[in-house]
Design a protein around this motif. Structure first.
Motif, PDB file in Angstrom:
ATOM      1  N   VAL A 395      33.760 -31.407 -82.519  1.00 14.06           N
ATOM      2  CA  VAL A 395      34.525 -32.414 -81.770  1.00 14.06           C
ATOM      3  C   VAL A 395      34.457 -33.708 -82.550  1.00 14.06           C
ATOM      4  N   ASP A 396      35.626 -34.314 -82.804  1.00 15.51           N
ATOM      5  CA  ASP A 396      35.695 -35.529 -83.605  1.00 15.51           C
ATOM      6  C   ASP A 396      36.255 -36.669 -82.751  1.00 15.51           C
ATOM      7  N   VAL A 397      35.633 -37.836 -82.846  1.00 16.24           N
ATOM      8  CA  VAL A 397      36.088 -39.027 -82.114  1.00 16.24           C
ATOM      9  C   VAL A 397      36.324 -40.136 -83.127  1.00 16.24           C
ATOM     10  N   ALA A 399      38.958 -43.911 -84.031  1.00 21.32           N
ATOM     11  CA  ALA A 399      39.391 -45.173 -83.407  1.00 21.32           C
ATOM     12  C   ALA A 399      40.363 -44.904 -82.269  1.00 21.32           C
ATOM     13  N   GLY A 400      40.260 -45.704 -81.234  1.00 23.96           N
ATOM     14  CA  GLY A 400      41.153 -45.557 -80.094  1.00 23.96           C
ATOM     15  C   GLY A 400      40.762 -44.411 -79.187  1.00 23.96           C
ATOM     16  N   SER A 401      39.493 -43.949 -79.306  1.00 23.44           N
ATOM     17  CA  SER A 401      38.995 -42.832 -78.490  1.00 23.44           C
ATOM     18  C   SER A 401      39.852 -41.588 -78.624  1.00 23.44           C
ATOM     19  N   ARG A 402      40.355 -41.362 -79.845  1.00 26.76           N
ATOM     20  CA  ARG A 402      41.146 -40.155 -80.073  1.00 26.76           C
ATOM     21  C   ARG A 402      40.221 -38.966 -80.284  1.00 26.76           C
ATOM     22  N   PHE A 403      40.348 -37.982 -79.450  1.00 29.81           N
ATOM     23  CA  PHE A 403      39.534 -36.780 -79.543  1.00 29.81           C
ATOM     24  C   PHE A 403      40.298 -35.718 -80.329  1.00 29.81           C
ATOM     25  N   SER A 404      39.628 -35.133 -81.317  1.00 37.25           N
ATOM     26  CA  SER A 404      40.199 -34.035 -82.086  1.00 37.25           C
ATOM     27  C   SER A 404      39.212 -32.884 -82.070  1.00 37.25           C
ATOM     28  N   PHE A 405      39.751 -31.686 -82.214  1.00 40.43           N
ATOM     29  CA  PHE A 405      38.915 -30.482 -82.129  1.00 40.43           C
ATOM     30  C   PHE A 405      39.193 -29.593 -83.342  1.00 40.43           C
ATOM     31  N   GLY A 406      38.192 -28.851 -83.723  1.00 41.16           N
ATOM     32  CA  GLY A 406      38.387 -27.963 -84.862  1.00 41.16           C
ATOM     33  C   GLY A 406      37.159 -27.115 -85.125  1.00 41.16           C
ATOM     34  N   PHE A 548      32.951 -40.521 -85.541  1.00 44.90           N
ATOM     35  CA  PHE A 548      31.826 -39.582 -85.539  1.00 44.90           C
ATOM     36  C   PHE A 548      32.320 -38.230 -85.056  1.00 44.90           C
ATOM     37  N   ASN A 549      31.641 -37.195 -85.503  1.00 43.81           N
ATOM     38  CA  ASN A 549      31.927 -35.859 -84.981  1.00 43.81           C
ATOM     39  C   ASN A 549      30.634 -35.085 -84.817  1.00 43.81           C
ATOM     40  N   VAL A 550      30.648 -34.171 -83.857  1.00 45.51           N
ATOM     41  CA  VAL A 550      29.470 -33.366 -83.519  1.00 45.51           C
ATOM     42  C   VAL A 550      29.866 -31.903 -83.592  1.00 45.51           C
ATOM     43  N   GLY A 551      29.007 -31.096 -84.230  1.00 45.58           N
ATOM     44  CA  GLY A 551      29.281 -29.669 -84.340  1.00 45.58           C
ATOM     45  C   GLY A 551      28.086 -28.833 -83.922  1.00 45.58           C
ATOM     46  N   LEU A 552      28.350 -27.641 -83.399  1.00 42.58           N
ATOM     47  CA  LEU A 552      27.333 -26.632 -83.097  1.00 42.58           C
ATOM     48  C   LEU A 552      27.622 -25.412 -83.959  1.00 42.58           C
ATOM     49  N   ASN A 553      26.604 -24.919 -84.663  1.00 45.58           N
ATOM     50  CA  ASN A 553      26.838 -23.908 -85.686  1.00 45.58           C
ATOM     51  C   ASN A 553      25.822 -22.775 -85.599  1.00 45.58           C
ATOM     52  N   LEU A 554      26.270 -21.596 -86.004  1.00 54.38           N
ATOM     53  CA  LEU A 554      25.416 -20.410 -86.088  1.00 54.38           C
ATOM     54  C   LEU A 554      25.535 -19.852 -87.501  1.00 54.38           C
TER      55      LEU A 554
END
Length: 558
Positions: A395-397, A399-406, A548-554
């Protein structure tokens, strides 16, 4: 639109490797004991190692079950472990000395790097008898020549390590009883010269019908016992026991114990005799000048049991079930038999057995600080690195509180270094997209990765730190921020810091979370449309924005 100005913001990182100290309690190969100092009645100081336990290492302690040391040249106390069999794949190259930490609570170990490194040497004062018992039945067919080559390679390995003739060896080739009596190479001192004659005699072994294996094993032990009874050892020599190595490709179908009729499998009287009597034989001798608990030297009577090793290939003519088949050979080996599935494995196993016998002639000198008392341990494990691939969602955040996913993928690796330290790095990619608008970015991540203490034996922390490079592709380059499209924004590459924290297991899996935090540049433009319908862009201002972006990985490691 092609913009000429591209500015890349690089964040300089001070990468401090976090290395992992090995924990002695997770070792799979070690020697451990209670070290103590004593004073005899005559005032003599002597040193002992008692309550000795091992894992993955076999040592000969003798009847006393205690080891006494002496002060070496560097004033450390030296304990010599003889007849040692080291099953650690790393051998003696990474031995570490540990002592117990003082204090209450659970047992904890502390490494002592100032102690002299243990040293492995080949002992020349021990005499061992080896009897090689080979199947020469017709059932081997064309593999018989391969068996001879394997047996000769076995002899060569022993001969290279025989030193001053401390190995005494004999050979029996069995088929029927009459030819078994003919195919005998008497027990003799193994040297480079005698090895040539023994190998020539092996070449002269011939095949015949039937498999009188029990008769041959009985005969082999009788030869060992007769030779032992005439064996003369000097005061400096010690008897190291006897080993009978038997190869066969099937069941005994010919041995008859006098006065008994033949039976198959577990009911064969000769099988029961070999199982209960022949391989249970032992040899008693006097070991001279053994240090006693009071510091004096005395002669001690010791007993060495016969060691029976079975190398078994199940031939095509064996009709009995695997259950009966293994029950017979498991009973004829003093340890687990060596089962092979095809003849191609036979030579490799013969070499493995020969190396195992050679290792019995190793002596390992281990050192302890003289003033230290308490539980001590020497570990033989070598730290291992790993190579793996991981992936997960992000999940990526911006400027402008734009949320992106990938999602993203990463190649991860760690290299072992001395003293159980391990560190490496990672190379990763993440791609994100804002589903509500024309917006997306690529992230390239490079960094340092560290695996926690002894991760090959337990769950351990996995930590990483690195650089995150943020790039927006051209087709996402211009975004409009009002209804009539008169205000546009061009995002240029940026970068920042990426942190990883997770858990790595002792098997194949690991997982972690990562956080990327950085800065990127946004260039704003006023957009107008001329009379010809073309867009005109006028630079307005530049801004630096956080993301900033946060990821969960295996991940899966190899």
């Amino acid at each position: 639109m092609n913009l000429k100005r591209y500015k890349i913001l690089l964040v300089a990182l001070l990468l401090v490797p976090v290395f992992a100290k090995g924990q002695a309690e997770y070792s799979h190969y070690y020697i451990e004991g209670d070290y103590a100092m004593h004073q005899a009645k005559n005032g003599t100081i002597y040193y002992s190692l008692s309550n000795i336990t091992t894992e993955g290492i076999t040592i000969g302690l003798g009847a006393s079950k205690m080891l006494y040391g002496h002060v070496g040249e560097d004033e450390s106390v030296v304990f010599s472990f003889d007849t040692i069999e080291n099953r650690c794949p790393d051998g003696y190259s990474n031995i570490l000395f540990w002592k117990q930490r003082e204090g209450e609570g659970p047992i904890r170990w502390q490494i002592d790097s100032e102690v002299k490194q243990p040293r492995s040497e080949k002992r020349t004062d021990m005499v061992k008898i080896v009897m090689l018992v080979l199947d020469c039945s017709n059932s081997l067919g064309g593999d018989f020549s391969g068996l001879k080559k394997s047996a000769k390679a076995f002899i060569d390995i022993l001969a290279r390590s025989a030193g001053n003739g401390n190995i005494r060896i004999g050979v029996i080739g069995f088929s029927n009883e009459a030819n078994t009596d003919k195919n005998v190479i008497p027990i003799q001192t193994l040297t480079k010269e005698s090895a040539k004659a023994i190998k020539k005699s092996i070449d002269n072994l011939d095949q015949h019908n039937n498999t009188a294996m029990y008769y041959a094993m009985d005969k082999g032990e009788t030869m060992i016992n007769d030779y032992f009874n005439t064996l003369e050892l000097t005061n400096d020599q010690k008897f190291g026991g006897a080993i009978m190595v038997t190869f066969t490709d099937g069941f005994d179908n010919h041995s008859l114990k006098q006065g008994r009729i033949f039976r198959k499998g577990l009911q064969n009287p000769y099988f029961k005799y070999v199982r209960d009597t022949v391989i249970r034989h032992s040899y008693t001798y006097v070991h001279h000048d053994v240090r006693q608990v009071d510091g004096t030297m005395r002669d001690v009577e010791e007993t060495q049991p016969l060691e029976s090793m079975m190398l078994v290939l199940k031939g095509n003519d064996v009709s009995e079930s695997d259950e009966i088949y293994k029950a017979v050979f498991n009973s004829l080996a003093t340890d687990k038999p060596f089962y092979v599935k095809n003849f191609g494995e036979v030579k490799r196993k013969f070499n493995e057995i020969a190396e195992m016998i050679v290792s019995r002639f190793q002596i390992l000198n281990c050192y302890v600080p003289r003033a230290h008392e308490g539980r001590v341990r020497w570990t033989f494990d070598k730290p291992h690195g790993f190579f793996g691939f991981s992936g997960g969602g992000v999940v990526d955040v911006a400027a402008g509180s734009r949320f992106s996913f990938g999602g993203g993928v990463s190649m991860d690796f760690a290299f072992p270094t001395k003293n159980f330290r391990a560190w490496g790095g990672f190379i990763g990619y993440k791609g994100v997209h804002n589903p509500a608008g024309n917006y997306g970015t690529h992230h390239i991540q490079l960094g340092v990765l560290t695996a926690g203490p002894m991760f090959q034996y337990k769950r351990a922390p996995l930590l990483g730190v690195g650089v995150d490079l943020r790039i927006q592709p051209d087709y996402y380059s211009m975004n409009y921020y009002n209804s009539n499209n008169t205000l546009g924004c061009q995002e240029e590459p940026g970068g920042g810091l990426v942190l990883r924290a997770g858990i790595i297991s002792q098997k194949h899996l690991y997982c972690y979370a990562d956080l990327a935090l950085g800065v990127y540049q946004r260039d704003w433009f006023n957009v107008t449309i001329d009379s010809d319908g073309y867009k005109r862009y006028t630079f307005k201002e530049s801004q630096y924005n956080m993301y900033f972006n946060v990821g969960l990985n295996l991940g899966f490691k190899f």
